[in-house]
Design a protein around this motif. Structure first.
Motif, PDB file in Angstrom:
ATOM      1  N   ARG A 336       0.912  -1.269  -0.046  1.00 17.86           N
ATOM      2  CA  ARG A 336       0.008   0.071   0.061  1.00 17.86           C
ATOM      3  C   ARG A 336       0.845   1.178  -0.016  1.00 17.86           C
ATOM      4  N   TYR A 337       1.989   1.048   0.748  1.00 17.22           N
ATOM      5  CA  TYR A 337       2.897   2.320   0.869  1.00 17.22           C
ATOM      6  C   TYR A 337       4.092   2.427   0.210  1.00 17.22           C
ATOM      7  N   GLU A 338       4.274   1.511  -0.997  1.00 19.71           N
ATOM      8  CA  GLU A 338       5.440   1.573  -1.657  1.00 19.71           C
ATOM      9  C   GLU A 338       5.868   2.865  -2.251  1.00 19.71           C
ATOM     10  N   GLY A 339       5.093   4.118  -2.342  1.00 19.51           N
ATOM     11  CA  GLY A 339       5.619   5.404  -2.943  1.00 19.51           C
ATOM     12  C   GLY A 339       6.143   6.058  -1.726  1.00 19.51           C
ATOM     13  N   THR A 340       5.764   5.777  -0.400  1.00 15.75           N
ATOM     14  CA  THR A 340       6.466   6.220   0.902  1.00 15.75           C
ATOM     15  C   THR A 340       7.706   5.739   1.399  1.00 15.75           C
ATOM     16  N   ILE A 341       7.385   4.435   1.266  1.00 16.57           N
ATOM     17  CA  ILE A 341       8.527   3.528   1.871  1.00 16.57           C
ATOM     18  C   ILE A 341       9.902   3.397   0.892  1.00 16.57           C
ATOM     19  N   ALA A 342      10.849   4.151   1.387  1.00 16.22           N
ATOM     20  CA  ALA A 342      11.987   4.204   0.437  1.00 16.22           C
ATOM     21  C   ALA A 342      13.254   3.182   0.769  1.00 16.22           C
ATOM     22  N   ALA A 343      13.066   2.689   1.887  1.00 14.01           N
ATOM     23  CA  ALA A 343      13.930   1.720   1.940  1.00 14.01           C
ATOM     24  C   ALA A 343      13.657   0.798   3.231  1.00 14.01           C
ATOM     25  N   GLN A 344      14.214  -0.499   3.202  1.00 15.45           N
ATOM     26  CA  GLN A 344      13.901  -1.314   4.405  1.00 15.45           C
ATOM     27  C   GLN A 344      15.487  -2.110   4.946  1.00 15.45           C
ATOM     28  N   PHE A 345      15.778  -1.861   6.175  1.00 21.04           N
ATOM     29  CA  PHE A 345      17.174  -2.374   6.545  1.00 21.04           C
ATOM     30  C   PHE A 345      16.989  -3.285   7.907  1.00 21.04           C
ATOM     31  N   PHE A 346      17.494  -4.570   7.687  1.00 19.32           N
ATOM     32  CA  PHE A 346      17.429  -5.679   8.691  1.00 19.32           C
ATOM     33  C   PHE A 346      18.676  -6.175   8.980  1.00 19.32           C
ATOM     34  N   GLY A 347      18.967  -6.933   9.755  1.00 18.99           N
ATOM     35  CA  GLY A 347      20.027  -7.858  10.399  1.00 18.99           C
ATOM     36  C   GLY A 347      19.657  -9.214  10.668  1.00 18.99           C
ATOM     37  N   HIS A 348      20.124  -9.836  11.748  1.00 17.78           N
ATOM     38  CA  HIS A 348      19.704 -11.244  12.588  1.00 17.78           C
ATOM     39  C   HIS A 348      20.112 -12.522  11.800  1.00 17.78           C
ATOM     40  N   THR A 349      20.417 -12.395  10.468  1.00 19.04           N
ATOM     41  CA  THR A 349      20.920 -13.705   9.980  1.00 19.04           C
ATOM     42  C   THR A 349      22.443 -13.948  10.001  1.00 19.04           C
ATOM     43  N   HIS A 350      22.982 -12.978  10.284  1.00 12.63           N
ATOM     44  CA  HIS A 350      24.474 -12.806  10.385  1.00 12.63           C
ATOM     45  C   HIS A 350      25.301 -12.743   8.869  1.00 12.63           C
ATOM     46  N   VAL A 351      24.544 -12.933   7.765  1.00 14.87           N
ATOM     47  CA  VAL A 351      25.011 -13.194   6.571  1.00 14.87           C
ATOM     48  C   VAL A 351      24.369 -11.929   5.553  1.00 14.87           C
ATOM     49  N   ASP A 352      24.878 -11.991   4.381  1.00 14.58           N
ATOM     50  CA  ASP A 352      24.563 -10.911   3.568  1.00 14.58           C
ATOM     51  C   ASP A 352      23.601 -11.253   2.402  1.00 14.58           C
ATOM     52  N   GLU A 353      22.276 -10.739   2.756  1.00  9.16           N
ATOM     53  CA  GLU A 353      21.070 -11.143   1.896  1.00  9.16           C
ATOM     54  C   GLU A 353      20.252 -10.046   1.567  1.00  9.16           C
TER      55      GLU A 353
END
Length: 517
Positions: A336-353
């Protein structure tokens, strides 16, 4: 409660789940909160059996379907992303995640001990034919000594960053031994180090699953008293008040999440992803939008849309690893908010994904990417690392989109061999993969190339593990990894329907390398 604890301890020992002392300490730490959650959940016998022993024993539906409400305001027309004009400002964002400081790390100890975490006091010395843990860290089931974290921050002092996102998981993996005092000590120690070495940088944190004790234990706000999370959130408010305004501290204290205007036109949302976690046993009581966080997110995003702000979302656990119902609701919000959400950033897995988000109607148009950065810690068998994102910068009309990113590592073999830590660039995203931009369509093209080109996939596999040796990832493993990269929505076979080999989704899921969290 004592009888349940004794039975659980006996099973832990007899099934060789851990060493005897680890079993005893872990059960003692978890039993009170876990039993309270099970009792409050009013599990029927078949549900309890299904929970404990799997679907062959019984069916349980504690995590039944629910939906957040989206406003009736029509979704604005979709505008494809474009590169900013040449010479536009670029914002450099330092991204740290999964530091996992082990206060008991001891060089020379056994990196391959019998306990779940090694390289530490009590692990003993290795056999004479094997080397002990290195002074900067080790390629094994080990976390980091304080000297490595301090050295990283000293290195970062000499770089330019405009702001920093810190995605959680501060304490070590000795989860069977931890007390509230230990967790608060880790929180305050690392926060003070960050302020000491990066005094002019505003750092925006998110809450990881290891911040609490027992690990993954994050009761929603309807749990009060000593079993609530108030001890942890209050400590975070005290530690982070220099970085966050009062309005952000208010929701942080209530539920571990917040929003803040980073600059004119750019808003940050920090989510408490423990409210989507399969391992958070408190959600057995009620998993319907814990703490009202997703409904709150909708309100924040709607306000940002009205005011013309772009939004960055940070969190610890990536949405594709969440409970299905939470993940599907989050996916709907991103759509719904793809025009507002510019980026998403996460961690947790310890690897680069990364995780892809597609339009819900056809599941074919890529509309967002969840970037998953590698860990600072070595756990398990990795080089220490961190990430820098370059995003469309501070000017009127900025998109806030990620333009590129660069990953840095400490090569442990060289550091432990020479006694000197030297952090260096491992790779830049667009250069290494030949991407025109870092927009969702480019990641979709990258997925197609990874699917067709084994040499390119092998390159990805090497970078995924921060330049450390990893077992080869062949047919089934490769298909499972590509499936995971497509899956910003948990447990959706449709996202992986055309991946060879022709395996059922459940089998693909089994071949996926587990997170190292």
């Amino acid at each position: 409660m004592d009888e349940v604890g004794l039975m659980a301890t006996r099973l832990c020992v007899e099934l060789h789940l851990a060493a005897g002392e680890v079993c005893v300490q872990a059960i003692r730490l978890f039993e009170r909160d876990m039993i309270t959650a099970w009792v409050e959940s009013v599990l029927r016998p078949a549900e309890a059996c299904g929970l404990l022993l799997g679907s062959d024993c019984g069916h349980w539906d504690i995590y039944g379907p629910w939906n957040i409400s989206l406003p009736v305001t029509p979704k604005p027309p979709v505008v494809p992303p474009v590169l900013p004009p040449a010479g536009s400002p670029v914002t450099r964002i330092l991204f740290l995640t999964d530091i996992h400081w082990d206060k008991d790390y001891a060089a020379g100890t056994d990196p391959h001990c019998r306990e779940p975490l090694c390289c530490r006091v009590g692990a003993g010395r290795p056999p004479s034919h094997r080397q002990g843990a290195g002074p900067w860290g080790e390629y094994s089931n080990c976390d980091l000594p304080l000297r490595t974290i301090t050295n990283l921050l000293q290195h970062l002092q000499h770089q330019r960053y405009d702001l920093a996102y810190w995605a959680g998981d501060i304490p070590a993996h000795n989860v069977w031994q931890q007390s509230r005092h230990d967790q608060i000590n880790a929180l305050t120690t690392i926060t003070k180090l960050l302020r000491q070495h990066l005094p002019n940088l505003t750092i925006y944190p998110a809450v990881g699953n290891h911040e609490s004790t027992p690990v993954n234990s994050f009761p929603p706000p309807f749990i009060h008293g000593n079993q609530s999370s108030s001890w942890l959130y209050n400590a975070m408010v005290d530690a982070w008040q220099q970085w966050l305004p009062p309005t952000a501290l208010e929701t942080l204290r209530r539920g571990g999440f917040y929003t803040v205007a980073v600059r004119p036109g750019l808003r940050l949302v920090s989510l408490n992803m423990n409210f989507c976690s399969h391992e958070n046993f408190w959600l057995l009581i009620n998993s319907t939008d814990p703490a009202g966080q997703l409904q709150w997110l909708v309100e924040v995003l709607q306000g940002a849309e009205w005011s013309g702000e772009k939004v960055h979302i940070i969190g610890h656990i990536p949405p594709g690893l969440c409970m299905k119902v939470w993940s599907w609701n989050y996916y709907r919000i991103v759509n719904r908010y793809e025009g507002t959400i510019a980026a998403q950033f996460f961690g947790h897995t310890h690897v680069d994904e990364f995780e892809m988000f597609y339009d819900e109607e056809t599941l074919s148009r890529p509309l967002s990417v969840a970037f998953i950065a590698p860990s600072v810690t070595t756990y398990i068998g990795l080089n220490p690392g961190y990430r820098v994102y370059e995003v469309d910068g501070d000017y009127r009309g900025s998109s806030g989109l990620v333009l590129d990113h660069e990953t840095f590592i400490l090569n442990l073999t060289e550091a432990n061999g020479s006694g000197r830590a030297a952090w260096s660039s491992l790779y830049r995203l667009r250069q290494s993969y030949g991407m025109a931009t870092a927009f969702p369509a480019d990641f979709q093209q990258l997925l197609s190339r990874l699917y067709k080109d084994q040499r390119l996939f092998d390159r990805y596999w090497y970078l995924r593990h921060k330049g450390s040796a990893a077992l080869p990832c062949l047919t089934e493993c490769r298909a499972a990894v590509l499936c995971a990269l497509r899956t910003g929505r948990a447990d959706d076979p449709q996202l992986c329907r055309d991946l060879p080999p022709d395996l059922p989704y459940s089998q693909l899921h089994r071949h996926r390398p587990p997170p190292m969290c």
